[in-house]
Design a protein around this motif. Structure first.
Motif, mmCIF file in Angstrom:
data_model
loop_
_atom_site.group_PDB
_atom_site.id
_atom_site.type_symbol
_atom_site.label_atom_id
_atom_site.label_comp_id
_atom_site.label_asym_id
_atom_site.label_seq_id
_atom_site.Cartn_x
_atom_site.Cartn_y
_atom_site.Cartn_z
ATOM 1 N N ASN A 19 0.843 -1.288 0.047
ATOM 2 C CA ASN A 19 -0.035 -0.042 0.127
ATOM 3 C C ASN A 19 0.938 1.302 -0.082
ATOM 4 O O ASN A 19 0.396 2.266 0.328
ATOM 5 N N CYS A 20 2.096 1.095 -0.459
ATOM 6 C CA CYS A 20 3.070 2.115 -0.721
ATOM 7 C C CYS A 20 3.634 2.592 -2.021
ATOM 8 O O CYS A 20 3.630 1.732 -2.739
ATOM 9 N N ARG A 21 3.245 4.027 -2.156
ATOM 10 C CA ARG A 21 3.930 4.370 -3.323
ATOM 11 C C ARG A 21 5.027 5.178 -3.230
ATOM 12 O O ARG A 21 5.042 6.187 -2.586
ATOM 13 N N LEU A 22 6.120 4.857 -3.826
ATOM 14 C CA LEU A 22 7.423 5.507 -4.005
ATOM 15 C C LEU A 22 7.949 5.964 -4.974
ATOM 16 O O LEU A 22 8.039 5.351 -6.030
ATOM 17 N N ILE A 23 8.462 7.333 -5.056
ATOM 18 C CA ILE A 23 8.607 7.821 -6.123
ATOM 19 C C ILE A 23 9.780 8.559 -6.168
ATOM 20 O O ILE A 23 10.121 9.114 -5.240
ATOM 21 N N LEU A 24 10.741 8.327 -7.155
ATOM 22 C CA LEU A 24 11.895 9.089 -7.310
ATOM 23 C C LEU A 24 12.001 10.293 -8.071
ATOM 24 O O LEU A 24 11.392 10.389 -9.236
ATOM 25 N N GLY A 25 12.480 11.520 -7.687
ATOM 26 C CA GLY A 25 12.156 12.628 -8.270
ATOM 27 C C GLY A 25 12.242 13.849 -7.354
ATOM 28 O O GLY A 25 12.048 13.769 -5.972
ATOM 29 N N ASP A 26 12.022 14.974 -7.897
ATOM 30 C CA ASP A 26 12.054 16.369 -6.787
ATOM 31 C C ASP A 26 10.778 16.518 -6.324
ATOM 32 O O ASP A 26 9.772 16.633 -7.109
ATOM 33 N N CYS A 27 10.697 16.864 -5.076
ATOM 34 C CA CYS A 27 9.328 16.649 -4.393
ATOM 35 C C CYS A 27 8.458 17.983 -4.887
ATOM 36 O O CYS A 27 7.254 17.786 -4.924
ATOM 37 N N LEU A 28 9.143 19.044 -5.184
ATOM 38 C CA LEU A 28 8.354 20.248 -5.318
ATOM 39 C C LEU A 28 7.568 19.958 -7.007
ATOM 40 O O LEU A 28 6.255 20.156 -6.942
ATOM 41 N N THR A 29 8.079 19.192 -7.839
ATOM 42 C CA THR A 29 7.665 18.946 -8.851
ATOM 43 C C THR A 29 6.373 17.979 -8.793
ATOM 44 O O THR A 29 5.297 17.735 -9.332
ATOM 45 N N VAL A 30 6.899 16.929 -8.046
ATOM 46 C CA VAL A 30 6.152 15.749 -7.936
ATOM 47 C C VAL A 30 4.888 15.822 -7.022
ATOM 48 O O VAL A 30 3.735 15.494 -7.399
ATOM 49 N N MET A 31 5.017 16.842 -6.089
ATOM 50 C CA MET A 31 3.768 17.157 -5.149
ATOM 51 C C MET A 31 2.696 17.804 -6.154
ATOM 52 O O MET A 31 1.465 17.687 -5.873
ATOM 53 N N ARG A 32 3.051 18.403 -6.985
ATOM 54 C CA ARG A 32 2.155 19.179 -7.869
ATOM 55 C C ARG A 32 1.310 18.370 -8.615
ATOM 56 O O ARG A 32 0.352 18.557 -9.368
ATOM 57 N N GLN A 33 1.782 17.066 -8.830
ATOM 58 C CA GLN A 33 1.161 16.068 -9.702
ATOM 59 C C GLN A 33 0.261 15.054 -8.924
ATOM 60 O O GLN A 33 -0.361 14.173 -9.400
ATOM 61 N N LEU A 34 0.303 15.170 -7.456
ATOM 62 C CA LEU A 34 -0.378 14.278 -6.866
ATOM 63 C C LEU A 34 -1.789 14.813 -6.268
ATOM 64 O O LEU A 34 -1.942 16.128 -6.132
ATOM 65 N N PRO A 35 -2.513 13.866 -5.763
ATOM 66 C CA PRO A 35 -3.817 14.321 -5.368
ATOM 67 C C PRO A 35 -3.511 14.578 -3.809
ATOM 68 O O PRO A 35 -2.402 14.135 -3.209
ATOM 69 N N ASN A 36 -4.602 15.484 -3.155
ATOM 70 C CA ASN A 36 -4.415 15.667 -1.640
ATOM 71 C C ASN A 36 -4.234 14.567 -0.951
ATOM 72 O O ASN A 36 -4.898 13.199 -1.496
ATOM 73 N N VAL A 37 -3.487 14.453 0.309
ATOM 74 C CA VAL A 37 -3.567 13.241 1.136
ATOM 75 C C VAL A 37 -3.914 13.757 2.462
ATOM 76 O O VAL A 37 -4.378 14.960 2.661
ATOM 77 N N ALA A 38 -4.205 12.866 3.568
ATOM 78 C CA ALA A 38 -4.641 13.107 4.776
ATOM 79 C C ALA A 38 -3.648 13.911 5.621
ATOM 80 O O ALA A 38 -4.078 14.515 6.585
ATOM 81 N N GLY A 39 -2.325 13.456 5.387
ATOM 82 C CA GLY A 39 -1.481 14.067 6.285
ATOM 83 C C GLY A 39 -0.019 14.216 5.816
ATOM 84 O O GLY A 39 0.228 13.263 4.796
ATOM 85 N N VAL A 40 0.819 14.895 6.230
ATOM 86 C CA VAL A 40 2.253 14.874 5.874
ATOM 87 C C VAL A 40 3.136 14.694 7.136
ATOM 88 O O VAL A 40 2.967 15.325 8.164
ATOM 89 N N VAL A 41 3.973 13.866 7.010
ATOM 90 C CA VAL A 41 5.137 13.698 8.041
ATOM 91 C C VAL A 41 6.539 13.826 7.427
ATOM 92 O O VAL A 41 6.673 12.811 6.660
ATOM 93 N N THR A 42 7.147 14.797 7.714
ATOM 94 C CA THR A 42 8.398 14.576 6.809
ATOM 95 C C THR A 42 9.531 15.258 7.668
ATOM 96 O O THR A 42 9.383 15.971 8.569
ATOM 97 N N ASP A 43 10.686 15.068 7.321
ATOM 98 C CA ASP A 43 11.904 15.657 7.959
ATOM 99 C C ASP A 43 12.752 16.183 6.916
ATOM 100 O O ASP A 43 13.965 15.474 6.532
ATOM 101 N N PRO A 44 12.719 17.549 6.492
ATOM 102 C CA PRO A 44 13.268 18.024 5.197
ATOM 103 C C PRO A 44 14.746 18.316 5.485
ATOM 104 O O PRO A 44 15.487 18.357 6.703
ATOM 105 N N PRO A 45 15.664 18.505 4.554
ATOM 106 C CA PRO A 45 17.233 19.135 5.053
ATOM 107 C C PRO A 45 17.052 20.259 5.668
ATOM 108 O O PRO A 45 16.358 21.194 5.426
ATOM 109 N N TYR A 46 17.834 20.463 6.920
ATOM 110 C CA TYR A 46 17.852 21.682 7.619
ATOM 111 C C TYR A 46 18.865 22.910 6.852
ATOM 112 O O TYR A 46 18.835 23.836 7.393
#
Length: 231
Positions: free
Chosen positions: A10-37
């Motif tokens: 039930n996991c979809r894993l994508i290799l790519g730049d997240c800024l571009t990819v997120m613009r192609q995705l539908p909305n999700v319930a939540g985000v949990v992330t740890d970006p580069p500081y």
């Protein structure tokens, strides 16, 4: 642009730049992330280890000087994160206060040890006007997760984070070695992960496949949204 995509359970894993990819995705319930500081992690560890893969006496391992931590993601990336989900948990939120609005709720990982090296705790920004919460988990025990990424969070911490999200798909646009995905598999939750580094993308795929292969992988059920008092 999506350079590679893997569907694992039930996991979809994508290799790519997240800024571009997120613009192609539908909305999700939540985000949990740890970006580069943007703190130049490799440079910080010089003097603690050998700067090229060694370890200091406290167990901190240097993974060289990763190029992805030279700069922070820009404001556009955080704008997309805030648009794609009604609830966001962003680790290292104290590094991005110029991008993120003030909030009541901060999540804190207390590492249970003081003055050992770098930080005694870490902070996550949450777009919710609720009480702050603390998760205490010894750093020494966290290392037993099998660390393969220099800023890898522990699975138990990510499982704890999922309790603060509504039911539904969880997105991690800076997936790294896939710890958020592993936590989602253990909780029976759909997951989308994005990473720009092909090596870490493959590590995430391998870790998530291994988690699915474990017979006791489900430690819980998808959480039901709950009402909570402000304080």
């Amino acid at each position: 642009m999506i350079e590679r995509e893997e569907i694992i359970g039930n996991c979809r894993l994508i290799l790519g730049d997240c800024l571009t990819v997120m613009r192609q995705l539908p909305n999700v319930a939540g985000v949990v992330t740890d970006p580069p500081y943007g703190i130049n992690y490799g440079g910080l560890l010089k003097g603690k280890g050998d700067g090229a893969g060694g370890s200091d006496k406290n167990g901190w391992k240097s993974y060289g000087a990763p190029a992805w931590d030279q700069e922070r993601p820009d404001r556009r990336t955080f704008d997309e994160i805030r648009k794609i989900a009604p609830r966001q948990i962003i680790w290292g939120g104290n590094y991005f206060t110029d991008y993120l609005p003030p909030t009541m709720r901060w999540l804190v990982w207390d590492k249970g040890q003081r003055d050992f090296s770098l930080a005694d705790c870490e902070f996550a920004w949450v777009n919710e006007n609720r009480a702050a919460r603390i998760f205490t988990y010894p750093r020494a025990k966290a290392l037993q997760d099998g660390k393969v990424h220099p800023t890898q969070k522990l699975v138990e911490l990510m499982v704890w984070c999922l309790k603060f999200l509504p039911a539904g798909t969880v997105l991690d646009p800076f997936m790294g070695s896939g710890t958020t995905g592993v936590a989602c598999v253990k909780q029976g939750r759909p997951f989308i992960g994005i990473d720009i580094d092909a090596g870490y993308f493959q590590l995430a795929c391998d870790r998530i496949r291994k988690t699915y292969a474990q017979p006791d992988m489900f430690v819980g059920r998808p959480p039901v949204p709950r009402q909570e008092t402000l304080f």
